[in-house]
Motif scaffolding. Structure first.
Motif, PDB file in Angstrom:
ATOM      1  N   VAL A  58       0.846  -1.180   0.000  1.00  0.00           N
ATOM      2  CA  VAL A  58       0.000   0.000   0.000  1.00  0.00           C
ATOM      3  C   VAL A  58       0.886   1.237   0.000  1.00  0.00           C
ATOM      4  CG1 VAL A  58      -1.806   1.253   1.212  1.00  0.00           C
ATOM      5  CG2 VAL A  58      -1.785  -1.242   1.256  1.00  0.00           C
ATOM      6  N   GLU A  59       0.677   2.079  -0.995  1.00  0.00           N
ATOM      7  CA  GLU A  59       1.398   3.337  -1.066  1.00  0.00           C
ATOM      8  C   GLU A  59       0.615   4.394  -0.289  1.00  0.00           C
ATOM      9  OE1 GLU A  59       4.283   3.980  -2.279  1.00  0.00           O
ATOM     10  OE2 GLU A  59       4.670   1.985  -3.111  1.00  0.00           O
ATOM     11  N   LEU A  60       1.161   4.872   0.793  1.00  0.00           N
ATOM     12  CA  LEU A  60       0.502   5.853   1.633  1.00  0.00           C
ATOM     13  C   LEU A  60       1.070   7.230   1.347  1.00  0.00           C
ATOM     14  CD1 LEU A  60       0.465   3.902   5.036  1.00  0.00           C
ATOM     15  CD2 LEU A  60      -1.343   4.034   3.302  1.00  0.00           C
ATOM     16  N   SER A  61       0.207   8.206   1.391  1.00  0.00           N
ATOM     17  CA  SER A  61       0.642   9.582   1.163  1.00  0.00           C
ATOM     18  C   SER A  61      -0.321  10.505   1.893  1.00  0.00           C
ATOM     19  CB  SER A  61       0.672   9.909  -0.336  1.00  0.00           C
ATOM     20  OG  SER A  61      -0.625   9.782  -0.896  1.00  0.00           O
ATOM     21  N   SER A  62       0.089  11.734   2.052  1.00  0.00           N
ATOM     22  CA  SER A  62      -0.753  12.734   2.708  1.00  0.00           C
ATOM     23  C   SER A  62      -0.871  13.943   1.797  1.00  0.00           C
ATOM     24  CB  SER A  62      -0.157  13.149   4.056  1.00  0.00           C
ATOM     25  OG  SER A  62       1.109  13.757   3.864  1.00  0.00           O
ATOM     26  N   SER A  63      -1.985  14.647   1.960  1.00  0.00           N
ATOM     27  CA  SER A  63      -2.207  15.841   1.155  1.00  0.00           C
ATOM     28  C   SER A  63      -1.303  16.972   1.628  1.00  0.00           C
ATOM     29  CB  SER A  63      -3.678  16.272   1.256  1.00  0.00           C
ATOM     30  OG  SER A  63      -3.882  17.497   0.590  1.00  0.00           O
ATOM     31  N   THR A  64      -0.897  17.792   0.676  1.00  0.00           N
ATOM     32  CA  THR A  64      -0.002  18.893   1.032  1.00  0.00           C
ATOM     33  C   THR A  64      -0.729  20.004   1.773  1.00  0.00           C
ATOM     34  OG1 THR A  64       1.334  18.410  -0.924  1.00  0.00           O
ATOM     35  CG2 THR A  64       1.659  20.555   0.122  1.00  0.00           C
ATOM     36  N   TRP A  65      -1.969  20.303   1.340  1.00  0.00           N
ATOM     37  CA  TRP A  65      -2.668  21.455   1.921  1.00  0.00           C
ATOM     38  C   TRP A  65      -4.005  21.099   2.568  1.00  0.00           C
ATOM     39  CZ3 TRP A  65      -0.301  25.749   3.007  1.00  0.00           C
ATOM     40  CH2 TRP A  65       0.817  26.121   2.262  1.00  0.00           C
ATOM     41  N   SER A 100       1.173  27.005   9.875  1.00  0.00           N
ATOM     42  CA  SER A 100       1.994  26.359  10.906  1.00  0.00           C
ATOM     43  C   SER A 100       1.893  24.840  10.815  1.00  0.00           C
ATOM     44  CB  SER A 100       1.561  26.837  12.294  1.00  0.00           C
ATOM     45  OG  SER A 100       0.178  26.597  12.495  1.00  0.00           O
ATOM     46  N   LEU A 101       0.671  24.320  10.528  1.00  0.00           N
ATOM     47  CA  LEU A 101       0.519  22.879  10.376  1.00  0.00           C
ATOM     48  C   LEU A 101       1.247  22.381   9.131  1.00  0.00           C
ATOM     49  CD1 LEU A 101      -0.673  20.225  11.278  1.00  0.00           C
ATOM     50  CD2 LEU A 101      -2.778  20.789  10.040  1.00  0.00           C
ATOM     51  N   LEU A 252       7.532  14.587  20.197  1.00  0.00           N
ATOM     52  CA  LEU A 252       7.536  15.954  20.724  1.00  0.00           C
ATOM     53  C   LEU A 252       6.954  16.937  19.719  1.00  0.00           C
ATOM     54  CD1 LEU A 252       8.358  17.875  22.987  1.00  0.00           C
ATOM     55  CD2 LEU A 252      10.627  18.037  21.949  1.00  0.00           C
ATOM     56  N   LEU A 253       7.285  16.780  18.452  1.00  0.00           N
ATOM     57  CA  LEU A 253       6.765  17.673  17.414  1.00  0.00           C
ATOM     58  C   LEU A 253       5.252  17.525  17.270  1.00  0.00           C
ATOM     59  CD1 LEU A 253       7.396  19.708  15.187  1.00  0.00           C
ATOM     60  CD2 LEU A 253       7.798  17.788  13.638  1.00  0.00           C
ATOM     61  N   MET A 254       4.769  16.293  17.347  1.00  0.00           N
ATOM     62  CA  MET A 254       3.326  16.068  17.213  1.00  0.00           C
ATOM     63  C   MET A 254       2.554  16.651  18.382  1.00  0.00           C
ATOM     64  SD  MET A 254       3.345  12.134  15.765  1.00  0.00           S
ATOM     65  CE  MET A 254       1.563  12.009  15.815  1.00  0.00           C
ATOM     66  N   GLY A 261      -2.893  23.881  18.664  1.00  0.00           N
ATOM     67  CA  GLY A 261      -4.144  23.885  17.917  1.00  0.00           C
ATOM     68  C   GLY A 261      -3.951  23.818  16.424  1.00  0.00           C
ATOM     69  N   GLU A 262      -2.757  23.383  15.997  1.00  0.00           N
ATOM     70  CA  GLU A 262      -2.499  23.344  14.558  1.00  0.00           C
ATOM     71  C   GLU A 262      -3.263  22.220  13.859  1.00  0.00           C
ATOM     72  OE1 GLU A 262       1.688  22.906  14.338  1.00  0.00           O
ATOM     73  OE2 GLU A 262       2.151  24.927  15.046  1.00  0.00           O
ATOM     74  N   GLN A 263      -3.736  21.229  14.632  1.00  0.00           N
ATOM     75  CA  GLN A 263      -4.468  20.123  14.026  1.00  0.00           C
ATOM     76  C   GLN A 263      -5.878  20.536  13.585  1.00  0.00           C
ATOM     77  OE1 GLN A 263      -2.913  17.261  13.421  1.00  0.00           O
ATOM     78  NE2 GLN A 263      -1.066  18.106  14.388  1.00  0.00           N
ATOM     79  N   ASP A 264      -6.415  21.601  14.178  1.00  0.00           N
ATOM     80  CA  ASP A 264      -7.744  22.090  13.774  1.00  0.00           C
ATOM     81  C   ASP A 264      -7.608  22.850  12.462  1.00  0.00           C
ATOM     82  OD1 ASP A 264      -8.848  21.069  16.108  1.00  0.00           O
ATOM     83  OD2 ASP A 264      -8.383  22.893  17.229  1.00  0.00           O
ATOM     84  N   PRO A 265      -8.326  22.429  11.439  1.00  0.00           N
ATOM     85  CA  PRO A 265      -8.120  23.029  10.112  1.00  0.00           C
ATOM     86  C   PRO A 265      -8.805  24.383   9.952  1.00  0.00           C
ATOM     87  CG  PRO A 265      -9.836  21.384   9.990  1.00  0.00           C
ATOM     88  CD  PRO A 265      -9.336  21.345  11.403  1.00  0.00           C
ATOM     89  N   TRP A 266      -8.316  25.129   8.980  1.00  0.00           N
ATOM     90  CA  TRP A 266      -9.042  26.288   8.484  1.00  0.00           C
ATOM     91  C   TRP A 266     -10.052  25.748   7.452  1.00  0.00           C
ATOM     92  CZ3 TRP A 266      -5.019  30.725   7.329  1.00  0.00           C
ATOM     93  CH2 TRP A 266      -4.290  30.976   8.508  1.00  0.00           C
TER      94      TRP A 266
END
Length: 410
Positions: A58-65, A100-101, A252-254, A261-266
């Motif tokens: 499985v190729e996993l990836s995350s969205s940039t924005w 920041s996220l 620590l970074l996570m 509060g960087e995990q809460d999206p705009w």
């Protein structure tokens, strides 16, 4: 009888000189190649296993924005007084990562790549340990067998000489029986050593697919074990310790990202709205944005307590790993120093054993007790020769183990 004494002296001299043949050879480039072969074979085995079990990678990836999947909201409102007025609305919602996220994700992505690199390095170190184990166990068994074979050859020559004298009635039969008893012990030891040699070769074959051990397995020098700064610097680069350190940085970074509060999206919303009746029809397009406001920490006390507990456990684990590696390195260094001291004593002991054996050979034929004492001293001299040769090879093996403890692969 003088011929027997002379042959004993010659045999001892040849055996003593041959003990010096096991010295540090010039390192070659074959060992890194063997490690690469082992890695390739391991990858091929894993690939075949996945193919057999019909497992798909499985190729996993995350969205940039985007921090999640876009969503669509549909709504329809109608009047309740039969005035034929209704309202319908469609909106497309995009959860956008904050700046920041986005920066935090970039750092996490780099840490993930570093973690993968350390996992590969740890795999290389693990395979290096298995290769070193197989090669040195085979070398140790080979040296022991070589010493036993030389001992057996010398005893066979002595047995032939003693048999001639016994047949002539100059020596009792018990002298031959004592020699044959020594030969039985040698044969028993050879069986065990050949099994050890076969086991080591089997492990080496499973790792590399080759049926022959390399001739040169000695490795280059490592940081001075007597220099604490050099040892600490080497241990800080150990793949196991580096992997633990990177995992702590990742955690620590996570947690810092969650706390800010960087995990809460705009949330950016694109809205189309229509309001219509019998006499009018209004249509609107709109753009909205929802930005979370960070005042203080976004973490709950429960989340913070769990993270603190995990972080403390990782810190203790990191300290434990470092202490274990350092203790192992220091232990191997002390063993190396002990072997060097034994080397000088063994050389002195061999010289004394040769002298004692030569003096006892002059009186060994006067009585049976004298012959038994001479034979025991003769066996002790041969055993000392074997210990001397084995000591030199064991020093080389310890050198390889020190490299393994410091996290240095082949």
């Amino acid at each position: 009888m003088s011929a027997v004494k002379f042959s004993i002296k010659i045999c001892l001299l040849i055996a003593f000189i041959s003990c010096g043949t096991y010295s540090y050879a010039t390192p070659n480039n074959q060992l890194p190649q063997l490690l690469q072969i082992s890695q390739d074979r391991l990858k091929a085995t894993q690939a075949n296993k996945m193919s057999t079990n019909d497992v798909r990678g499985v190729e996993l990836s995350s969205s940039t924005w985007l921090s999640g999947l876009p969503s669509i909201n549909l709504s329809y409102l109608s009047d309740l007084d039969n005035s034929n007025i209704y309202e319908q609305e469609v909106s497309l919602n995009l959860p956008i990562k904050s700046f920041s996220l986005h920066s935090s994700d970039k750092q996490l992505r780099q840490l993930t790549q570093d973690l993968q690199g350390q996992q590969v390095a740890l795999q290389r170190l693990y395979l290096s340990g298995l290769l070193r184990q197989s090669m040195w166990e085979h070398r140790i068994a080979s040296v022991k067998l070589s010493q036993l074979n030389r001992k057996a050859t010398l005893l066979e020559k002595l047995h032939t000489q003693q048999k001639q004298l016994s047949d002539a009635g100059e020596l009792p039969l018990v002298n031959l029986l004592l020699l044959e008893r020594e030969r039985v012990d040698i044969d028993l030891a050879q069986i065990d050593l050949k099994q050890q040699q076969a086991d080591a070769l089997s492990l080496f074959r499973s790792l590399t697919g080759r049926n022959e051990m390399p001739e040169q397995i000695e490795e280059q020098s490592h940081p001075d074990s007597g220099n604490p700064d050099a040892v600490n610097t080497a241990l800080m680069q150990h793949p196991l310790w580096r992997l633990q350190s990177l995992q702590q940085q990742q955690q620590l970074l996570m947690i810092k990202s969650q706390q800010a509060g960087e995990q809460d999206p705009w949330t950016v919303s694109l809205t189309a709205k229509e309001t219509a009746g019998d006499q009018f029809n209004d249509q609107h397009l709109g753009l909205g944005i929802s930005v979370p406001l960070s005042f203080g920490s976004a973490l709950s006390q429960s989340d913070l307590s769990i993270w603190q507990k995990d972080y403390q456990e990782q810190s203790l684990n990191s300290e434990r790993i470092y202490l274990e590696l350092k203790t192992q390195t220091e232990k191997l260094a002390m063993q190396q120093q002990s072997l060097r001291q034994q080397q000088a004593l063994l050389q002195r002991g061999l010289s004394l054993s040769r002298t004692i054996t030569e003096h006892l050979a002059k009186v060994k034929d006067h009585n049976q007790i004298g012959y038994e004492i001479w034979l025991r001293r003769y066996m002790d001299a041969l055993d000392t020769e074997s210990q001397l040769a084995l000591n030199q090879v064991t020093q080389q093996q310890l050198h390889s183990q020190q490299l393994q403890a410091l996290g240095i692969s082949l």
